[in-house]
Design an enzyme around this catalytic site. Sequence first.
Site, PDB file in Angstrom:
ATOM      1  N   GLY A   8     -22.783  13.947  12.814  1.00  9.03           N
ATOM      2  CA  GLY A   8     -21.486  14.433  13.295  1.00  9.03           C
ATOM      3  C   GLY A   8     -21.645  15.687  14.133  1.00  9.03           C
ATOM      4  CB  ILE A   9     -24.579  17.136  15.879  1.00  9.23           C
ATOM      5  CG1 ILE A   9     -24.975  18.570  16.271  1.00  9.23           C
ATOM      6  CG2 ILE A   9     -24.951  16.132  16.986  1.00  9.23           C
ATOM      7  CD1 ILE A   9     -26.441  18.865  16.225  1.00  9.23           C
ATOM      8  CB  THR A  10     -20.744  15.049  19.315  1.00  9.10           C
ATOM      9  OG1 THR A  10     -20.422  13.932  18.487  1.00  9.10           O
ATOM     10  CG2 THR A  10     -22.097  14.840  19.964  1.00  9.10           C
ATOM     11  CG  ASP A  13     -16.169  20.932  10.974  1.00  9.31           C
ATOM     12  OD1 ASP A  13     -15.367  21.621  11.634  1.00  9.31           O
ATOM     13  OD2 ASP A  13     -15.839  20.278   9.974  1.00  9.31           O
ATOM     14  CB  SER A 126     -12.123  15.097   2.801  1.00  7.84           C
ATOM     15  OG  SER A 126     -10.740  14.996   3.018  1.00  7.84           O
ATOM     16  CD  GLU A 128      -6.099  12.845   3.137  1.00  7.15           C
ATOM     17  OE1 GLU A 128      -5.783  11.759   2.650  1.00  7.15           O
ATOM     18  OE2 GLU A 128      -5.269  13.679   3.529  1.00  7.15           O
ATOM     19  CE1 TYR A 150     -11.898  10.924   6.756  1.00  7.18           C
ATOM     20  CE2 TYR A 150     -10.642  11.997   5.019  1.00  7.18           C
ATOM     21  CZ  TYR A 150     -11.615  12.046   6.002  1.00  7.18           C
ATOM     22  OH  TYR A 150     -12.305  13.218   6.212  1.00  7.18           O
ATOM     23  NE  ARG A 184      -9.143  19.632  12.968  1.00  7.57           N
ATOM     24  CZ  ARG A 184      -9.918  19.067  12.071  1.00  7.57           C
ATOM     25  NH1 ARG A 184     -10.990  18.411  12.449  1.00  7.57           N
ATOM     26  NH2 ARG A 184      -9.623  19.148  10.798  1.00  7.57           N
TER      27      ARG A 184
HETATM   28  P1  GDP Z   1      -5.562  15.286   8.175  1.00  7.85           P
HETATM   29  O1  GDP Z   1      -4.891  16.013   7.055  1.00  7.85           O
HETATM   30  O2  GDP Z   1      -7.032  15.464   8.172  1.00  7.85           O
HETATM   31  O3  GDP Z   1      -5.166  13.890   8.291  1.00  7.85           O
HETATM   32  O4  GDP Z   1      -5.090  16.052   9.500  1.00  7.85           O
HETATM   33  P2  GDP Z   1      -3.894  15.752  10.516  1.00  7.85           P
HETATM   34  O5  GDP Z   1      -3.824  16.950  11.388  1.00  7.85           O
HETATM   35  O6  GDP Z   1      -4.093  14.438  11.211  1.00  7.85           O
HETATM   36  O7  GDP Z   1      -2.580  15.635   9.619  1.00  7.85           O
HETATM   37  C1  GDP Z   1      -2.054  16.731   8.900  1.00  7.85           C
HETATM   38  C2  GDP Z   1      -0.649  16.426   8.423  1.00  7.85           C
HETATM   39  O8  GDP Z   1       0.237  16.377   9.546  1.00  7.85           O
HETATM   40  C3  GDP Z   1      -0.485  15.078   7.716  1.00  7.85           C
HETATM   41  O9  GDP Z   1       0.333  15.264   6.605  1.00  7.85           O
HETATM   42  C4  GDP Z   1       0.229  14.205   8.760  1.00  7.85           C
HETATM   43  O10 GDP Z   1       1.021  13.182   8.191  1.00  7.85           O
HETATM   44  C5  GDP Z   1       1.106  15.261   9.406  1.00  7.85           C
HETATM   45  N1  GDP Z   1       1.615  14.872  10.733  1.00  7.85           N
HETATM   46  C6  GDP Z   1       2.917  14.889  11.112  1.00  7.85           C
HETATM   47  N2  GDP Z   1       3.050  14.462  12.373  1.00  7.85           N
HETATM   48  C7  GDP Z   1       1.800  14.144  12.806  1.00  7.85           C
HETATM   49  C8  GDP Z   1       1.299  13.659  14.056  1.00  7.85           C
HETATM   50  O11 GDP Z   1       2.024  13.414  15.013  1.00  7.85           O
HETATM   51  N3  GDP Z   1      -0.056  13.488  14.146  1.00  7.85           N
HETATM   52  C9  GDP Z   1      -0.895  13.763  13.099  1.00  7.85           C
HETATM   53  N4  GDP Z   1      -2.225  13.594  13.248  1.00  7.85           N
HETATM   54  N5  GDP Z   1      -0.439  14.217  11.905  1.00  7.85           N
HETATM   55  C10 GDP Z   1       0.896  14.406  11.764  1.00  7.85           C
END
Ligand code: GDP
Length: 320
Positions: A8-10, A13, A126, A128, A150, A184
């Site tokens: 994941g070097i590209t 992080d 993560s 998650e 995920y 990001r």
């Molecule tokens: P993640 O937590 O690694 O999935 O990072 P994200 O930046 O993709 O999402 C962070 C939070 O933002 C999550 O709860 C998403 O549901 C919420 N979110 C709300 N609107 C958006 C959107 O338009 N794009 C993304 N990527 N996330 C969103």
Amino acid sequence: MQTAFVTGITGQDGGYLAERLVGEGWQVHGLVHSPDHARAELMERTPEVVLHEGDLGDASRLSAVLDEVRPSEIYNLGGISSVALSWQAPVLTAAVNGLGAAGLLEAAWSLQERHGAQVRVAHASSAEIFGAPAVSPQDENTPIRPHTPYGASKAFAHHLVDVYRRRGLFATACILYNHESPRRPETFVTRKITLAAARIAHGAQQTLALGNLDARRDWGWAPDYVDGLIRAIRHDEAQDYVLATGISHSVRDFVEAAFTHAGIADWTQWVEVEAALTRLGDAVEQRGDATRAGAMLGWTPSASFEDVVHRMVDADLARV
Ligand code: GDP
């Protein structure tokens, strides 16, 4: 010269990690699967890095590369990073994030067995893995109960780090909460927001479509999390650590802070909520308790929520 290997070097992080390690005089090798823009940027910032073609899901290739490089530190940052995409590609997510980690841990362990020199692994786990946690903040003892493909793939990898640790490998899993920077990609909500705020401020965009504005996340500064991974891999003892700021904000808070910093008075005029962007299994709040990392690694986040938002908006205003 000490040698490190980074998957994941590209990514965001990976780039910060490569800069840190090269700066410390390490020889840094990384795994890449296709030539792209991110790769060109990495080589511009850190031309010292040596890249190897390969896929995290290809265990025999990974093992051959590790045999050639013979690193003492391995950082596993690679994988499918989009929670939303994992619903569309659950098999690929499991193969790359889950089986990829299995291949890497096995290759690291086997390298150590054959050469007798210690190989250390730091794995980017993560928040998650906790799914929709019933308690906040979460720590290293919070039950692992993912709610997304995920999260499930990361949970498998997380458990496997512990399995290999018990097998005799120095392996640490850092449970990373959201960590952001101007690097990001726009697939993450923070960057989507800061880029939109910069474009709207310059009259180059009319609306910003978002999903759940009430989701609360613990957003920190990406280079701090890279610093945490380095501290964890170099500690006397292999442990798992939560890396987080301990403070959560809603997506709405992020929009408000970003738009205000970009000089836009009323953000509500520009933002539309789109049901299709709302995620299945999205946690209401993710907030981490990094007490263990603080006590054992001396790790503390260096940037506040406002710092992160301002740095990202400033970078996007300069770009736009
Ligand atoms: P993640 O937590 O690694 O999935 O990072 P994200 O930046 O993709 O999402 C962070 C939070 O933002 C999550 O709860 C998403 O549901 C919420 N979110 C709300 N609107 C958006 C959107 O338009 N794009 C993304 N990527 N996330 C969103």
